[in-house]
Scaffold this motif. Structure first.
Motif, PDB file in Angstrom:
ATOM      1  N   ARG A   1      -3.432  16.581   1.440  1.00 52.96           N
ATOM      2  CA  ARG A   1      -3.498  16.254   0.008  1.00 52.96           C
ATOM      3  C   ARG A   1      -4.633  17.029  -0.666  1.00 52.96           C
ATOM      4  O   ARG A   1      -4.462  17.635  -1.739  1.00 52.96           O
ATOM      5  CB  ARG A   1      -3.722  14.761  -0.191  1.00 52.96           C
ATOM      6  CG  ARG A   1      -2.531  13.900   0.119  1.00 52.96           C
ATOM      7  CD  ARG A   1      -2.801  12.438  -0.232  1.00 52.96           C
ATOM      8  NE  ARG A   1      -1.591  11.646  -0.082  1.00 52.96           N
ATOM      9  CZ  ARG A   1      -0.595  11.627  -0.952  1.00 52.96           C
ATOM     10  NH1 ARG A   1      -0.687  12.372  -2.042  1.00 52.96           N
ATOM     11  NH2 ARG A   1       0.471  10.879  -0.745  1.00 52.96           N
TER      12      ARG A   1
ATOM     13  N   CYS B   1       0.877  -1.183   0.000  1.00 49.46           N
ATOM     14  CA  CYS B   1       0.000   0.000   0.000  1.00 49.46           C
ATOM     15  C   CYS B   1       0.906   1.221   0.000  1.00 49.46           C
ATOM     16  O   CYS B   1       2.102   1.115   0.241  1.00 49.46           O
ATOM     17  CB  CYS B   1      -0.927   0.008   1.218  1.00 49.46           C
ATOM     18  SG  CYS B   1      -0.081   0.136   2.812  1.00 49.46           S
ATOM     19  N   CYS B   2       0.317   2.383  -0.307  1.00 46.19           N
ATOM     20  CA  CYS B   2       1.055   3.652  -0.189  1.00 46.19           C
ATOM     21  C   CYS B   2       2.416   3.580  -0.889  1.00 46.19           C
ATOM     22  O   CYS B   2       3.469   3.757  -0.262  1.00 46.19           O
ATOM     23  CB  CYS B   2       1.236   4.039   1.272  1.00 46.19           C
ATOM     24  SG  CYS B   2      -0.287   4.105   2.233  1.00 46.19           S
TER      25      CYS B   2
ATOM     26  N   GLY C   1      -2.846   4.825   4.472  1.00 44.94           N
ATOM     27  CA  GLY C   1      -3.513   5.043   3.198  1.00 44.94           C
ATOM     28  C   GLY C   1      -5.010   5.200   3.320  1.00 44.94           C
ATOM     29  O   GLY C   1      -5.540   6.305   3.448  1.00 44.94           O
ATOM     30  N   ASP C   2      -5.719   4.070   3.304  1.00 46.04           N
ATOM     31  CA  ASP C   2      -7.179   4.083   3.396  1.00 46.04           C
ATOM     32  C   ASP C   2      -7.692   3.505   4.703  1.00 46.04           C
ATOM     33  O   ASP C   2      -8.904   3.429   4.910  1.00 46.04           O
ATOM     34  CB  ASP C   2      -7.774   3.296   2.212  1.00 46.04           C
ATOM     35  CG  ASP C   2      -7.557   4.021   0.891  1.00 46.04           C
ATOM     36  OD1 ASP C   2      -7.886   5.207   0.813  1.00 46.04           O
ATOM     37  OD2 ASP C   2      -7.046   3.396  -0.063  1.00 46.04           O
TER      38      ASP C   2
ATOM     39  N   GLN D   1      -5.699  11.845  -4.995  1.00 47.87           N
ATOM     40  CA  GLN D   1      -5.966  10.427  -5.228  1.00 47.87           C
ATOM     41  C   GLN D   1      -4.850   9.540  -4.690  1.00 47.87           C
ATOM     42  O   GLN D   1      -5.093   8.376  -4.355  1.00 47.87           O
ATOM     43  CB  GLN D   1      -6.152  10.158  -6.730  1.00 47.87           C
ATOM     44  CG  GLN D   1      -7.282  10.959  -7.363  1.00 47.87           C
ATOM     45  CD  GLN D   1      -8.603  10.753  -6.660  1.00 47.87           C
ATOM     46  OE1 GLN D   1      -8.987   9.617  -6.377  1.00 47.87           O
ATOM     47  NE2 GLN D   1      -9.318  11.839  -6.385  1.00 47.87           N
ATOM     48  N   HIS D   2      -3.631  10.059  -4.635  1.00 52.14           N
ATOM     49  CA  HIS D   2      -2.517   9.286  -4.088  1.00 52.14           C
ATOM     50  C   HIS D   2      -2.758   9.021  -2.605  1.00 52.14           C
ATOM     51  O   HIS D   2      -3.546   9.692  -1.957  1.00 52.14           O
ATOM     52  CB  HIS D   2      -1.197  10.028  -4.260  1.00 52.14           C
ATOM     53  CG  HIS D   2      -0.717  10.086  -5.673  1.00 52.14           C
ATOM     54  ND1 HIS D   2       0.380  10.830  -6.057  1.00 52.14           N
ATOM     55  CD2 HIS D   2      -1.167   9.491  -6.805  1.00 52.14           C
ATOM     56  CE1 HIS D   2       0.583  10.687  -7.349  1.00 52.14           C
ATOM     57  NE2 HIS D   2      -0.354   9.882  -7.828  1.00 52.14           N
ATOM     58  N   ARG D   3      -2.047   8.027  -2.081  1.00 55.15           N
ATOM     59  CA  ARG D   3      -2.205   7.662  -0.680  1.00 55.15           C
ATOM     60  C   ARG D   3      -0.847   7.481  -0.011  1.00 55.15           C
ATOM     61  O   ARG D   3       0.133   7.111  -0.634  1.00 55.15           O
ATOM     62  CB  ARG D   3      -3.011   6.363  -0.550  1.00 55.15           C
ATOM     63  CG  ARG D   3      -4.499   6.512  -0.885  1.00 55.15           C
ATOM     64  CD  ARG D   3      -5.183   7.422   0.117  1.00 55.15           C
ATOM     65  NE  ARG D   3      -6.613   7.564  -0.131  1.00 55.15           N
ATOM     66  CZ  ARG D   3      -7.151   8.520  -0.869  1.00 55.15           C
ATOM     67  NH1 ARG D   3      -6.373   9.408  -1.468  1.00 55.15           N
ATOM     68  NH2 ARG D   3      -8.469   8.597  -1.008  1.00 55.15           N
TER      69      ARG D   3
ATOM     70  N   ASP E   1      -5.717  -1.136   3.931  1.00 50.93           N
ATOM     71  CA  ASP E   1      -4.329  -1.167   3.471  1.00 50.93           C
ATOM     72  C   ASP E   1      -3.740  -2.580   3.471  1.00 50.93           C
ATOM     73  O   ASP E   1      -2.742  -2.841   2.803  1.00 50.93           O
ATOM     74  CB  ASP E   1      -3.466  -0.250   4.331  1.00 50.93           C
ATOM     75  CG  ASP E   1      -3.774   1.222   4.118  1.00 50.93           C
ATOM     76  OD1 ASP E   1      -4.500   1.547   3.158  1.00 50.93           O
ATOM     77  OD2 ASP E   1      -3.304   2.048   4.929  1.00 50.93           O
TER      78      ASP E   1
ATOM     79  N   ASN F   1      -1.374   3.691  -6.355  1.00 50.05           N
ATOM     80  CA  ASN F   1      -1.593   2.300  -5.947  1.00 50.05           C
ATOM     81  C   ASN F   1      -2.493   1.548  -6.907  1.00 50.05           C
ATOM     82  O   ASN F   1      -3.363   2.139  -7.568  1.00 50.05           O
ATOM     83  CB  ASN F   1      -2.238   2.263  -4.552  1.00 50.05           C
ATOM     84  CG  ASN F   1      -1.350   2.869  -3.486  1.00 50.05           C
ATOM     85  OD1 ASN F   1      -0.206   2.487  -3.322  1.00 50.05           O
ATOM     86  ND2 ASN F   1      -1.875   3.844  -2.764  1.00 50.05           N
TER      87      ASN F   1
ATOM     88  N   ARG G   1      -3.654   9.533   9.536  1.00 53.87           N
ATOM     89  CA  ARG G   1      -4.062   9.251   8.151  1.00 53.87           C
ATOM     90  C   ARG G   1      -4.955  10.362   7.603  1.00 53.87           C
ATOM     91  O   ARG G   1      -4.730  10.868   6.500  1.00 53.87           O
ATOM     92  CB  ARG G   1      -4.794   7.913   8.079  1.00 53.87           C
ATOM     93  CG  ARG G   1      -5.193   7.496   6.674  1.00 53.87           C
ATOM     94  CD  ARG G   1      -6.024   6.228   6.687  1.00 53.87           C
ATOM     95  NE  ARG G   1      -7.406   6.479   7.071  1.00 53.87           N
ATOM     96  CZ  ARG G   1      -8.339   6.907   6.228  1.00 53.87           C
ATOM     97  NH1 ARG G   1      -8.053   7.163   4.961  1.00 53.87           N
ATOM     98  NH2 ARG G   1      -9.583   7.091   6.650  1.00 53.87           N
TER      99      ARG G   1
ATOM    100  N   LEU H   1      -4.412  13.030   4.487  1.00 49.42           N
ATOM    101  CA  LEU H   1      -5.404  13.104   3.418  1.00 49.42           C
ATOM    102  C   LEU H   1      -5.935  14.528   3.285  1.00 49.42           C
ATOM    103  O   LEU H   1      -6.132  15.035   2.169  1.00 49.42           O
ATOM    104  CB  LEU H   1      -6.555  12.129   3.708  1.00 49.42           C
ATOM    105  CG  LEU H   1      -7.621  11.984   2.617  1.00 49.42           C
ATOM    106  CD1 LEU H   1      -6.997  11.555   1.300  1.00 49.42           C
ATOM    107  CD2 LEU H   1      -8.688  10.990   3.052  1.00 49.42           C
TER     108      LEU H   1
END
Length: 394
Positions: free
Chosen positions: A319, A177-178, A215-216, A340-342, A221, A185, A312, A316
């Motif tokens: 971002r 992930c990430c 990430g999410d 959109q990136h993580r 992740d 990803n 996290r 975000l």
């Protein structure tokens, strides 16, 4: 002897850190170093880790060695964190390592021991230390296309085309992930396609998962690693606790060897212990002990998960703020990929010359390939970075 030593290539990130420190400008921004920082620019000790450390100080009665593979309880909690119930515990051999870097090193040496002719396919780009270790070990590595410089997303068609060159027994290094350094990803549908290709070719996946929870979410992740482990005959997983537990200096990692053949677990476990013995003997325990305590205690685990989720969501938010500010300044959506990136990193997708202009003209420090650490920003510095990006014409 010493007269025969040759200078080694300078670490570009460490050189960037030095240049940043020496820059007298007040509004300089460090986006180069790969360490999480909060809005105040520090890397805090997480609340649950601090509490566990206090408890450990009270109860710890010895500093003797734990074992060649580390404390089995640490392996258990980490296997559960990363793999959940995707595979049976009896199918997983594991050994503690000095950080995720140590896990990667041991994984490459395990592959080399098992199949000296195997090649390692690595994403282009990847974390520089991957290829540095492979070069040092004399292991052939083959790049596969990954980052699309136009969309700043994954070049999935190019990736699949390059994976057609796999041979049985080759290792494919994948970021769980990430993705570092791009932040781009694969989705789960794409992961399944990659798994199908690996099974068709007889290649072995190796997952480097260093940012679970960044990430999410913790479960989200881990989804790719769980999918891979449950769908292939065997795989390697290198996990790091540096980021999601904030214990960088404790060097806490785990290497997992997963096989559907339960009968091989014993040999795999012995081999991991043997490799530890040859490299550093007994792995460090302090960080592993803290992680174990946090994950075994329901209250500490809940507090840790809450703080990690705050981290996290903070990244975000940065971002989204940066993408929004760039949209306002540029009048276009061409920087929408940043939202959109993580994870900690994004690759801006510009030239080294533009990166140098950002540093020289605006005091913006990022790696030459335009990888930037989103966690190096805060709400006040985002507009400064956005204006600099527009000013230099990225």
């Amino acid at each position: 002897m010493f007269a025969n030593l040759k200078p080694q290539p300078a670490d570009k990130i460490l050189a960037l850190v030095k240049a940043f420190r020496e820059d007298p400008r007040a509004e300089k921004i460090d986006l180069g170093v790969g360490v999480y920082k909060n809005a105040e620019g520090t890397t805090p000790v997480m609340r649950a880790v601090k509490t566990a450390e206090k408890q450990l100080w009270e109860i710890e009665s010895t500093k003797s060695y734990v074992g060649l593979a580390g404390d089995p309880a640490f392996s258990d909690v980490m296997i559960d964190l990363v793999l959940g119930d995707a595979v049976e515990r009896s199918n997983v051999a594991a050994a503690a390592t000095p950080g995720g870097t140590g896990a990667c090193r041991q994984a490459f040496e395990l592959m080399q021991m098992a199949n000296p002719d195997a090649r390692v396919f690595v994403s282009n780009p990847t974390w520089p230390n991957h290829t540095s270790i492979l070069n040092y070990l004399g292991i052939e590595h083959v790049p596969y296309r990954y980052f699309d410089a136009d969309t700043r997303g994954v070049d999935f068609d190019g990736m699949l085309e390059d994976l057609k060159g796999l041979k049985a027994g080759d290792l494919v290094l994948l970021h769980g992930c990430c993705h570092n350094p791009t932040g781009a990803n694969l989705n789960l549908t794409q992961w399944q396609i990659v798994v199908d290709v690996l099974n068709e070719k007889g290649a072995i996946p190796m997952i480097d998962i260093a940012y679970q929870g960044f990430g999410d979410g913790l479960e989200e992740d881990a989804a790719a690693a769980r999918l891979v482990a449950s769908c292939v005959p065997e795989c390697l997983i290198a996990a790091s606790c540096s980021k999601n537990f904030g214990i960088y200096r404790e060097r806490t990692g785990l290497l997992m060897a997963v096989s559907t053949e339960t009968s091989r677990q014993g040999l795999n476990q012995d081999t991991l212990a043997f490799l530890n013995r040859q490299n550093f003997s007994f792995p460090p325990d302090h960080g592993a002990r803290l992680v174990t305590m946090v994950l075994q205690d329901p209250d500490l685990r809940a507090d840790w998960a809450k703080e990690l989720e705050d981290v996290r969501l903070g990244m975000l938010g940065l971002r989204e703020q940066l993408a929004g500010e760039l949209k306002r300044l540029s009048g276009s959506d061409r920087f929408g990929f940043l939202a959109q990136h993580r994870g900690m990193f994004s690759r801006l997708g510009t030239t080294p010359e533009m990166v140098e202009r950002l540093r020289a003209e605006h005091g913006i420090y990022m790696v030459g390939d335009s990888r930037m650490n989103i966690a190096g920003l805060n709400a006040q510095s985002v507009p400064i970075l956005a204006q600099a990006i527009i000013d230099v014409g990225v």
